[in-house]
Design an enzyme around this catalytic site. Structure first.
Site, mmCIF file in Angstrom:
data_model
loop_
_atom_site.group_PDB
_atom_site.id
_atom_site.type_symbol
_atom_site.label_atom_id
_atom_site.label_comp_id
_atom_site.label_asym_id
_atom_site.label_seq_id
_atom_site.Cartn_x
_atom_site.Cartn_y
_atom_site.Cartn_z
ATOM 1 C CB SER A 1 -0.895 -0.016 1.248
ATOM 2 O OG SER A 1 -1.627 1.177 1.364
ATOM 3 C CG LEU B 1 4.514 6.708 1.466
ATOM 4 C CD1 LEU B 1 5.320 7.381 2.582
ATOM 5 C CD2 LEU B 1 4.326 7.661 0.295
ATOM 6 C CG ASP C 1 3.239 -8.875 12.429
ATOM 7 O OD1 ASP C 1 3.862 -7.795 12.521
ATOM 8 O OD2 ASP C 1 2.361 -9.225 13.233
ATOM 9 C CB SER D 1 7.022 10.786 10.089
ATOM 10 O OG SER D 1 6.101 11.870 10.146
ATOM 11 C CE1 TYR E 1 3.569 7.397 12.186
ATOM 12 C CE2 TYR E 1 3.930 9.768 12.133
ATOM 13 C CZ TYR E 1 3.860 8.553 11.476
ATOM 14 O OH TYR E 1 4.081 8.486 10.127
ATOM 15 C CE LYS F 1 6.844 6.512 11.119
ATOM 16 N NZ LYS F 1 7.154 5.382 10.222
ATOM 17 C CG PHE G 1 4.044 11.566 0.626
ATOM 18 C CD1 PHE G 1 4.817 12.288 1.530
ATOM 19 C CD2 PHE G 1 4.529 11.396 -0.659
ATOM 20 C CE1 PHE G 1 6.044 12.814 1.160
ATOM 21 C CE2 PHE G 1 5.755 11.914 -1.034
ATOM 22 C CZ PHE G 1 6.518 12.617 -0.125
ATOM 23 C CB THR H 1 -0.662 6.967 1.305
ATOM 24 O OG1 THR H 1 -0.993 7.452 2.609
ATOM 25 C CG2 THR H 1 0.768 7.365 0.975
HETATM 26 N N1 NAD Z 1 1.417 8.982 4.061
HETATM 27 C C1 NAD Z 1 2.085 9.931 4.677
HETATM 28 O O1 NAD Z 1 1.781 11.115 4.545
HETATM 29 C C2 NAD Z 1 3.265 9.589 5.574
HETATM 30 C C3 NAD Z 1 3.974 10.637 6.158
HETATM 31 C C4 NAD Z 1 5.062 10.359 6.961
HETATM 32 C C5 NAD Z 1 5.445 9.040 7.178
HETATM 33 N N2 NAD Z 1 4.734 8.043 6.615
HETATM 34 C C6 NAD Z 1 5.193 6.672 6.880
HETATM 35 O O2 NAD Z 1 5.324 5.979 5.659
HETATM 36 C C7 NAD Z 1 5.050 4.606 5.830
HETATM 37 C C8 NAD Z 1 3.982 4.162 4.840
HETATM 38 O O3 NAD Z 1 2.826 4.940 5.069
HETATM 39 P P1 NAD Z 1 1.572 4.908 4.061
HETATM 40 O O4 NAD Z 1 0.927 6.232 4.147
HETATM 41 O O5 NAD Z 1 2.008 4.361 2.764
HETATM 42 O O6 NAD Z 1 0.620 3.894 4.853
HETATM 43 P P2 NAD Z 1 -0.251 2.658 4.344
HETATM 44 O O7 NAD Z 1 -1.140 2.325 5.505
HETATM 45 O O8 NAD Z 1 -0.866 2.950 3.016
HETATM 46 O O9 NAD Z 1 0.829 1.493 4.157
HETATM 47 C C9 NAD Z 1 1.453 0.883 5.245
HETATM 48 C C10 NAD Z 1 1.585 -0.603 4.942
HETATM 49 O O10 NAD Z 1 2.281 -1.217 6.029
HETATM 50 C C11 NAD Z 1 1.654 -2.463 6.307
HETATM 51 N N3 NAD Z 1 1.917 -2.830 7.705
HETATM 52 C C12 NAD Z 1 1.427 -2.268 8.832
HETATM 53 N N4 NAD Z 1 1.854 -2.923 9.923
HETATM 54 C C13 NAD Z 1 2.652 -3.935 9.464
HETATM 55 C C14 NAD Z 1 3.387 -4.969 10.101
HETATM 56 N N5 NAD Z 1 3.374 -5.114 11.447
HETATM 57 N N6 NAD Z 1 4.098 -5.816 9.338
HETATM 58 C C15 NAD Z 1 4.104 -5.692 7.981
HETATM 59 N N7 NAD Z 1 3.411 -4.748 7.317
HETATM 60 C C16 NAD Z 1 2.695 -3.885 8.050
HETATM 61 C C17 NAD Z 1 0.177 -2.212 6.038
HETATM 62 O O11 NAD Z 1 -0.524 -3.428 5.820
HETATM 63 C C18 NAD Z 1 0.235 -1.322 4.802
HETATM 64 O O12 NAD Z 1 0.206 -2.078 3.614
HETATM 65 C C19 NAD Z 1 4.655 4.446 7.299
HETATM 66 O O13 NAD Z 1 5.795 4.042 8.028
HETATM 67 C C20 NAD Z 1 4.229 5.835 7.704
HETATM 68 O O14 NAD Z 1 4.401 6.076 9.087
HETATM 69 C C21 NAD Z 1 3.647 8.271 5.817
#
Ligand code: NAD
Length: 254
Positions: free
Chosen positions: A15, A17, A57, A147, A160, A164, A193, A195
């Site tokens: 999913s 990023l 996981d 983040s 969080y 991070k 982002f 997402t």
């Molecule tokens: N989207 C943003 O704006 C943003 C900003 C800063 C940081 N981030 C970080 O980027 C990363 C991805 O975020 P995203 O927005 O793509 O989120 P998302 O929820 O779309 O994707 C995260 C993925 O991680 C998987 N996941 C969760 N727990 C897990 C585990 N224990 N083992 C294996 N897989 C697991 C989920 O199933 C999911 O597919 C995260 O670490 C998030 O904290 C995102």
């Protein structure tokens, strides 16, 4: 490192990023293993990019080791680990009811985002350190996903931001530690982002978040994150660094 032909692991690759990064690495010729706790999503992405999907996981060592083994059986030993899996929650230290926030909620976020990333990284590093060196003695590269909340966390983001911030703090010592093995470590600290997580928010909330970004005043595209992730892999001189990718955003207290 030349990405072409290398085996890569992408946690959270089902999913957002992680998905964009898996797609970008595959486009650049990597053999990509999509590791995600959500197997359906991992399979959807892997099928699209000719990779393999493995349910994993990152909080569970057996699950991680099994995923690394399965990926290696399909693609050979990996030289690239993109740690992107993560979760986020917000909770006030003292709730509206006057009670302290549940400690388990704090521990869960630390366990996934910080300890899970470290666990995947140490298992990957041990396997990678046994591989033959490439040009410059390089054996592998890993990336953490922090983040901007590591630096300017908002009200309620204690867990969080701590998780991070832990990744930010771990970047340089890990790079120094693994230098003897020719394994690099870099971190991306993304801003906001677009997402699936973000797209769940009501349109006006998304618009106001986008407007808070100096330039460009829009949410980041997952492809922009993936571009930087791929650059980290290909630029061998990048090491021990945390890179903000945020359009100059500095988050307000709330
Ligand atoms: N989207 C943003 O704006 C943003 C900003 C800063 C940081 N981030 C970080 O980027 C990363 C991805 O975020 P995203 O927005 O793509 O989120 P998302 O929820 O779309 O994707 C995260 C993925 O991680 C998987 N996941 C969760 N727990 C897990 C585990 N224990 N083992 C294996 N897989 C697991 C989920 O199933 C999911 O597919 C995260 O670490 C998030 O904290 C995102």
């Amino acid at each position: 490192m030349n990405i072409q032909g290398q085996a890569a692991l992408v946690t959270g690759g089902g999913s957002g990023l992680g998905e964009a990064t898996a797609r970008e690495l595959a486009r650049l010729g990597a053999k990509v293993a999509v590791l995600d706790v959500n197997l359906d999503n991992a399979q959807r992405v892997a099928a699209d990019i000719g990779g393999v999907a493995v349910r994993c996981d990152i909080t569970d060592t057996d699950s991680l080791q099994n995923a690394l083994d399965q990926a290696a059986a399909a693609h050979g030993p990996a030289r690239i680990l993109m740690n992107i899996a993560g979760i986020g929650t917000a909770k006030r230290v003292v709730g509206k009811d006057g009670n302290p926030a549940p400690l388990e909620d704090f521990a869960k976020v630390i366990n996934v985002n910080l300890i899970g990333t470290y666990n995947a990284s140490r298992l990957f590093a041990a396997a990678c350190a046994k591989l033959d060196p490439l040009e410059d003695g390089e054996r592998g590269v890993m990336m953490f996903t922090a983040s901007v909340a590591a630096f300017d966390g908002q009200v309620g983001q204690q867990a969080y931001s701590a998780s991070k911030g832990g990744l930010v703090g771990m970047t340089l010592p890990m790079a120094r530690d693994l230098a003897q093995h020719g394994i690099r470590v870099c971190t991306i600290a993304p801003g906001l982002f677009a997402t699936p997580l973000m797209k769940q928010l009501p349109e006006p909330v998304q618009a106001s978040l986008a407007a808070s970004i100096p330039f460009p005043p829009r949410l980041g595209k997952p492809e922009e994150f993936a571009q930087l992730a791929a650059h980290i892999v290909s630029n061998t001189h990048l090491n021990g660094e945390v890179i903000r990718l945020d359009g100059a955003l500095r988050m307000a207290p709330r």
